[in-house]
Design a protein around this motif. Structure first.
Motif, PDB file in Angstrom:
ATOM      1  N   MET C   1       0.803  -1.410   0.031  1.00 45.82           N
ATOM      2  CA  MET C   1       0.057   0.076   0.002  1.00 45.82           C
ATOM      3  C   MET C   1       0.893   1.264   0.042  1.00 45.82           C
ATOM      4  SD  MET C   1      -2.980   1.202   1.955  1.00 45.82           S
ATOM      5  CE  MET C   1      -3.316   1.209   3.696  1.00 45.82           C
ATOM      6  N   ARG C   3       0.900   4.994   1.010  1.00 46.91           N
ATOM      7  CA  ARG C   3       0.076   5.897   1.891  1.00 46.91           C
ATOM      8  C   ARG C   3       0.651   7.239   1.645  1.00 46.91           C
ATOM      9  NH1 ARG C   3      -0.043   3.267   6.982  1.00 46.91           N
ATOM     10  NH2 ARG C   3      -2.230   2.493   6.559  1.00 46.91           N
ATOM     11  N   GLU C   5       0.069  10.973   2.901  1.00 42.96           N
ATOM     12  CA  GLU C   5      -0.776  11.702   3.974  1.00 42.96           C
ATOM     13  C   GLU C   5      -0.232  13.177   3.882  1.00 42.96           C
ATOM     14  OE1 GLU C   5       0.459   9.540   7.450  1.00 42.96           O
ATOM     15  OE2 GLU C   5      -0.689   7.684   7.034  1.00 42.96           O
ATOM     16  N   SER C  21      -3.958  13.775   0.552  1.00 33.53           N
ATOM     17  CA  SER C  21      -4.056  12.691   1.428  1.00 33.53           C
ATOM     18  C   SER C  21      -4.792  11.634   0.458  1.00 33.53           C
ATOM     19  CB  SER C  21      -4.698  12.694   2.603  1.00 33.53           C
ATOM     20  OG  SER C  21      -4.027  13.208   3.545  1.00 33.53           O
ATOM     21  N   SER C  23      -4.612   6.999  -0.402  1.00 37.70           N
ATOM     22  CA  SER C  23      -3.903   5.547  -0.540  1.00 37.70           C
ATOM     23  C   SER C  23      -4.066   4.760  -1.605  1.00 37.70           C
ATOM     24  CB  SER C  23      -4.095   4.932   0.906  1.00 37.70           C
ATOM     25  OG  SER C  23      -4.563   5.670   2.134  1.00 37.70           O
ATOM     26  N   PRO C  25      -4.215   1.039  -2.324  1.00 42.04           N
ATOM     27  CA  PRO C  25      -3.878  -0.330  -1.700  1.00 42.04           C
ATOM     28  C   PRO C  25      -3.236  -1.217  -2.827  1.00 42.04           C
ATOM     29  CG  PRO C  25      -6.011   0.028  -2.265  1.00 42.04           C
ATOM     30  CD  PRO C  25      -5.391   1.237  -2.614  1.00 42.04           C
ATOM     31  N   ILE C  58       4.942   9.897   3.239  1.00 45.92           N
ATOM     32  CA  ILE C  58       4.481   9.041   2.261  1.00 45.92           C
ATOM     33  C   ILE C  58       5.193   8.013   2.612  1.00 45.92           C
ATOM     34  CG2 ILE C  58       4.594   8.441  -0.251  1.00 45.92           C
ATOM     35  CD1 ILE C  58       4.605  11.031  -1.115  1.00 45.92           C
ATOM     36  N   SER C  59       4.440   6.535   2.800  1.00 43.62           N
ATOM     37  CA  SER C  59       5.084   5.357   2.716  1.00 43.62           C
ATOM     38  C   SER C  59       4.479   4.467   1.717  1.00 43.62           C
ATOM     39  CB  SER C  59       4.698   5.161   4.227  1.00 43.62           C
ATOM     40  OG  SER C  59       3.491   4.795   4.300  1.00 43.62           O
ATOM     41  N   ASP C  61       4.333   0.278   1.593  1.00 39.21           N
ATOM     42  CA  ASP C  61       4.246  -0.943   2.416  1.00 39.21           C
ATOM     43  C   ASP C  61       4.918  -0.635   3.750  1.00 39.21           C
ATOM     44  OD1 ASP C  61       3.257  -2.473   0.623  1.00 39.21           O
ATOM     45  OD2 ASP C  61       4.885  -3.630  -0.140  1.00 39.21           O
ATOM     46  N   ASN C  62       4.557   0.453   4.393  1.00 37.81           N
ATOM     47  CA  ASN C  62       5.075   0.954   5.601  1.00 37.81           C
ATOM     48  C   ASN C  62       6.456   1.419   5.747  1.00 37.81           C
ATOM     49  OD1 ASN C  62       2.525   0.757   6.926  1.00 37.81           O
ATOM     50  ND2 ASN C  62       2.742  -1.291   7.311  1.00 37.81           N
ATOM     51  N   SER C  64       8.883   4.371   5.065  1.00 37.85           N
ATOM     52  CA  SER C  64       8.729   5.799   4.545  1.00 37.85           C
ATOM     53  C   SER C  64       9.676   6.121   3.755  1.00 37.85           C
ATOM     54  CB  SER C  64       8.978   6.480   6.160  1.00 37.85           C
ATOM     55  OG  SER C  64       9.100   7.915   5.619  1.00 37.85           O
TER      56      SER C  64
END
Ligand code: ATP
Ligand code: MG
Lengths: 322, 313, 253
Positions: C1, C3, C5, C21, C23, C25, C58-59, C61-62, C64
């Motif tokens: 994903m 993300r 923000e 913002s 996301s 997936p 911005i990340s 797959d988690n 950053s």
């Protein structure tokens, strides 16, 4: 470029270099013959003290400068730059001059160090400036570099003039191998190590030439590679200036010629560039020894003519497609 | 009505000349004054030659950062000079009368310029390219010059060094009369053609449209430039960016490109910089040999700034 | 994903992106559309860490993008920029091969060669794989660059106007290939498109940007309407239905 053709290229270049190497050992004010070598120690001495060191020095310098030019062209993405047209060599000169001024008794090693530092600063400034010139006009960058170099040269001349060091300056500003003896050229081996180092990061350099975005996209630490490239260029230039003086055009024409023949995949072409650089410089040095035998024409002068002609051919000839 | 700024420049130039003649006078007055007068004339001549040749060259190439020296014309002069020595044999040539020799060199330079520089200007290449080629040609001819110098006299290591910077200190005053005539003729010619030059400055196509014989004008301008470069190079040696400095300063002051104003302005600026600079360095700083390097340095910096600004528009 | 923000971006005083913002997936094709200057390329550039983040986070797959090492990210996310000037004299195969650099650092393995061959085939380059790039046409070069990004074999693929210079055949081939790899390899593809009909036909989701903001976000069927498109582009775009598929006709007078 297929692997086989590539290897033939390398082999051919190496053979030519070997042949020139032998010729270089034989050419000079004193005679060296096989017969003499067998019988006398005087000729052996001449060979070991002067002729061999000189030839090795030329080879190391040629290879180093060609690689420095190659790296510079990759990281600036401009085919028409090299250390002596980007203020690098002139910054190095300025560095030696300053050391000579402040600490006349400094060792050659220390002078090299100082020259490397100033070369680094001078080149970094050039790169930062050149980076902001419009990429649509590729000829502006080398032009800017040439004039930048001559402005730095004027500063050096001014300092030297004031302090009566002009004679020294003329030694550094025009490349000449006639003074190379055993014990006076060994610093040049640093250049050889750096050439190997460049070869180890050849892939990264090729990617750098694709641009910043492509490099970062492929996970390359762009800033660090930039620093590494800059470091290699500066040290090679500094060592060259300290030991033999400024030698123009080698870094410019050799990478371009090789690129035309073999492309820009540096892992394949980098060794050829190094060998070809050595060939070109050695040929010019031998030429300089022969033109007015037994007097010598400094290699900087010969290279100024040969290199300028080759360069003009390169930029006037439209790029061959295919 | 004469432009007020021109009057101001004229007054300043005059002041520089007076200062040059009078500051620090000592010893045999008559002797010193005549010595200084000769030098003053030479400096003025060199200044005018550089200034006018640069303006004309820039006009005819429609390029504001070009100077004859950047295109390698002065290197060509040095080359022509030494080539003649080589071809005619050292002794025979050096025993020629200095004036005659200079005449031959000027003709040789004109021929070389027409043969080498004109075709390049004709191709209408991109400016950066043209400049780069010019600089490289300069390197080529300087190297050829020092090569031939060494072939002629292997022990003369000074040649290459001596020819790399302008020296305003020991001016070759033997040529002063010929050079004066040449400069004066050029000045008259340029003044006469000042309105034509204004049209030429509009560019090739417009100029032709307005009835200018482009080829003839281009050749005439180049010949003029060649002879003026020969004058300045013969008197003081090569100058790379000096003309650029003069023109940039003058344009700043008079803010026009009209030749009837620009040409006198540039000539006056040249005199102010050279005579004033020489006064400063010789009489006040007590060290005159470095003036050439200092002005070259300033000129080089101006060039970089112009290039930088121009390219970022 | 991926993300994104509260991301904002400014060049000097101009705000290019305003508190975005969104996301994305894992899996599927997301089309990014919007008028020129909307900020699409800037957003992709930030996500691929080519531009430094100024505000927000911005990340991928988690991971950053501002703190993860470039090497790690290069195996996660690949990007094709909108304009690429390749001046190097490389063959097509060499260029595509550099896409493997994050994995093998230049020492190509059997597996690498397999992937390179596959990329060449996928984008119709096998025939010209030994040609130098500067002998190719604009569209062929564009395909080589897409192939290079594909060859990087990352989970996330960001493509900024990959259809530039492509003819109709290769444009639709490229879109089909992308659809195919999204479906079979579970790749996540974000693609900037100006031809909204491609977006409508091939994407799973369309995000529309305008003036540095997301102005519409939804399934193709929701975006491909006269009202939605009119709002995004600021002029009337008729939409007709051909076999149940909405087709925009901006060229209808
Ligand atoms: N380096 C920069 N400096 C200043 N402004 C910039 C810079 N890069 C982009 N911009 C501005 O940011 C805005 C968004 O640019 P961006 O390239 O992201 O647009 P885009 O949506 O990709 O447009 P296009 O469809 O034309 O590619 C534009 O107005 C552009 O002028
Ligand atoms: Mg864009």
């Amino acid at each position: 470029m297929s692997i086989a053709a590539n290897q033939i290229g390398v082999l051919l270049a190496t053979l030519v270099l070997a042949a020139l190497f032998l010729v270089s050992l034989g050419v000079g004010a004193g005679d060296v013959t096989l017969f003499g070598l067998w019988h006398g120690t005087a000729e052996l001495d001449l060979l070991a003290i002067s002729r061999l060191p000189r030839t090795v020095a030329v080879v190391l310098t040629g290879a180093g400068l060609a690689i420095a030019g190659l790296i510079m062209q990759a990281i600036t993405r401009n085919r028409f730059v090299e250390p002596s047209t980007a203020g690098t060599a002139q910054s190095a000169e300025l560095g030696i001059l300053i050391v000579t001024l402040l600490w006349p008794a400094a060792s050659l090693g220390f002078k090299t160090l100082a020259a490397s530092v100033t070369a680094l600063l001078g080149t970094a400034f050039f790169l930062m400036t050149a980076h902001r010139l419009p990429p649509t006009q590729p000829f502006l960058v080398p032009l800017f570099g040439l004039v930048y170099g001559s402005v730095l040269g004027a500063v050096a001349t001014l300092i030297a003039w004031q302090l009566d060091l002009l004679q020294y300056l003329s030694i550094w500003s025009s490349g000449d191998f006639s003074g190379v003896l055993r014990g006076r050229y060994e610093l040049l081996w640093i250049g050889a190590f750096l050439v190997v180092a460049a070869w180890l990061v050849a892939d990264r350099l090729t990617i750098m030439a694709l641009g910043r975005d492509a490099s970062i996209g492929l996970g390359i630490d762009y800033a660090r590679m930039m620093q590494l490239g800059l470091g290699i260029i500066s040290v090679i230039s500094a060592v060259t200036v300290v030991v033999v003086g400024v030698v123009p055009f080698v870094g410019l024409v050799v990478p371009n010629l090789v690129s035309r023949l073999m492309g820009d995949n540096l892992r394949a072409t980098l060794p050829v560039v190094a060998v070809s650089g050595a060939i070109l410089l050695l040929a010019c040095d031998i030429l300089g020894r022969l033109i007015r035998f037994p007097y010598e024409i400094p290699v900087g002068t010969v290279m100024g003519i040969v290199g300028a002609l080759l360069f003009l051919v390169l930029i006037f000839q439209p790029r061959v497609r295919g | 009505m004469i432009d007020r700024r021109l009057v101001f420049l004229g007054a300043l130039a005059l002041a520089c000349m007076v200062a040059f003649m009078t500051i620090g006078l000592r010893g045999n007055l008559g002797f010193v004054l005549s010595l200084r007068a000769i030098k003053l004339i030479a400096l003025i001549e060199v200044g005018i030659a550089i200034a006018v040749s640069t303006v004309v060259f820039q006009t005819v190439t429609a390029n504001r950062i070009l100077t004859p020296s950047i295109m390698g014309i002065d290197a060509l002069y040095l080359f022509a000079q030494i080539l003649l020595v080589f071809l005619l044999g050292g002794l025979a040539y050096t025993s020629l009368d200095a004036k005659l020799k200079f005449g031959v060199e000027v003709v040789a330079l004109m021929a070389l310029s027409l043969g080498l520089i004109l075709p390049m200007l004709r191709t209408r290449l991109d400016m950066g390219f043209l400049l780069l080629v010019g600089v490289v040609i300069g390197v080529l001819f300087r190297s050829l010059h020092s090569l031939i110098a060494r072939v002629i006299d292997p022990n003369d290591f000074a040649v290459a060094q001596a020819s790399s910077y302008a020296n305003f200190n020991d001016i070759n005053s033997e040529l002063l009369t010929v050079a004066s005539l040449l400069t004066l003729a050029a000045l008259v010619f340029v003044w006469h053609a000042r309105h034509v030059l204004d049209v030429v400055a509009l560019g090739r196509d417009t100029a032709i449209g307005l009835g200018i014989n482009w080829t003839r004008t281009q050749v005439a301008c180049l010949l003029l430039v060649a002879s003026l470069v020969a004058v300045s190079t013969a008197l003081v040696g090569p100058v790379a960016f000096l003309g650029l400095l003069f023109v940039a300063l003058a344009e700043r002051i008079v803010t026009t490109r009209r030749h009837s104003i620009l040409i006198p302005a540039v000539a006056l600026v040249a005199i102010i910089v050279l005579v004033g600079g020489q006064t400063l360095f010789q009489h006040l700083l007590g060290n005159s040999s470095t003036l050439g390097v200092v002005v070259e340095f300033a000129g080089g910096v101006v060039f970089l700034i112009l290039l930088w600004r121009g390219s970022r528009k | 994903m991926i993300r994104i923000e509260n991301v904002s971006l400014a060049f000097g005083k101009t705000n290019i992106l305003k508190e975005i913002s969104v996301s994305i997936p894992k899996g599927g094709i997301t089309a990014l559309i919007g008028p020129n200057g909307a900020g699409k390329s800037s957003l992709l550039g930030l996500a691929a860490r080519l531009l430094p983040l100024q505000a927000g986070d911005i990340s991928v797959d988690n991971l950053s993008v501002s703190s993860t090492s470039g090497k790690v990210l290069a195996k996660k996310i690949a990007i094709l920029r909108q304009d690429n000037h390749v001046g190097s004299r490389l063959t097509v195969r060499e260029l595509v091969g550099f896409g493997r650099f994050p994995h093998s650092h230049g020492h190509l393995t059997e597996n690498d060669h397999r992937i390179i061959d596959e990329s060449l085939r996928l984008f119709g380059l096998t025939e010209m794989s030994e040609r130098l790039l500067d002998t190719l046409s604009g569209g062929q070069r564009q395909r080589a660059l897409v192939a290079m990004a594909y060859c990087q074999d990352t989970d996330y693929l960001l493509l900024d106007e990959p259809l530039n210079n492509l003819d109709m055949y290769f444009a639709s081939e490229l879109m089909k290939s992308l659809r195919n790899i999204a479906d079979t390899r579970a790749k996540t593809i974000v693609i900037v498109l100006h031809d909204i009909n491609y977006a409508g036909s091939f994407a799973d989701r369309i995000i529309a940007m305008k003036d540095g903001q997301v102005v519409a976000d939804g399934k193709p069927a929701d975006i491909m309407t006269e009202t939605a498109l009119g709002g995004i582009y600021g002029f009337n775009i008729p939409v007709i239905s051909v076999g149940g598929q909405p087709i925009a006709l901006p060229f209808r007078r």
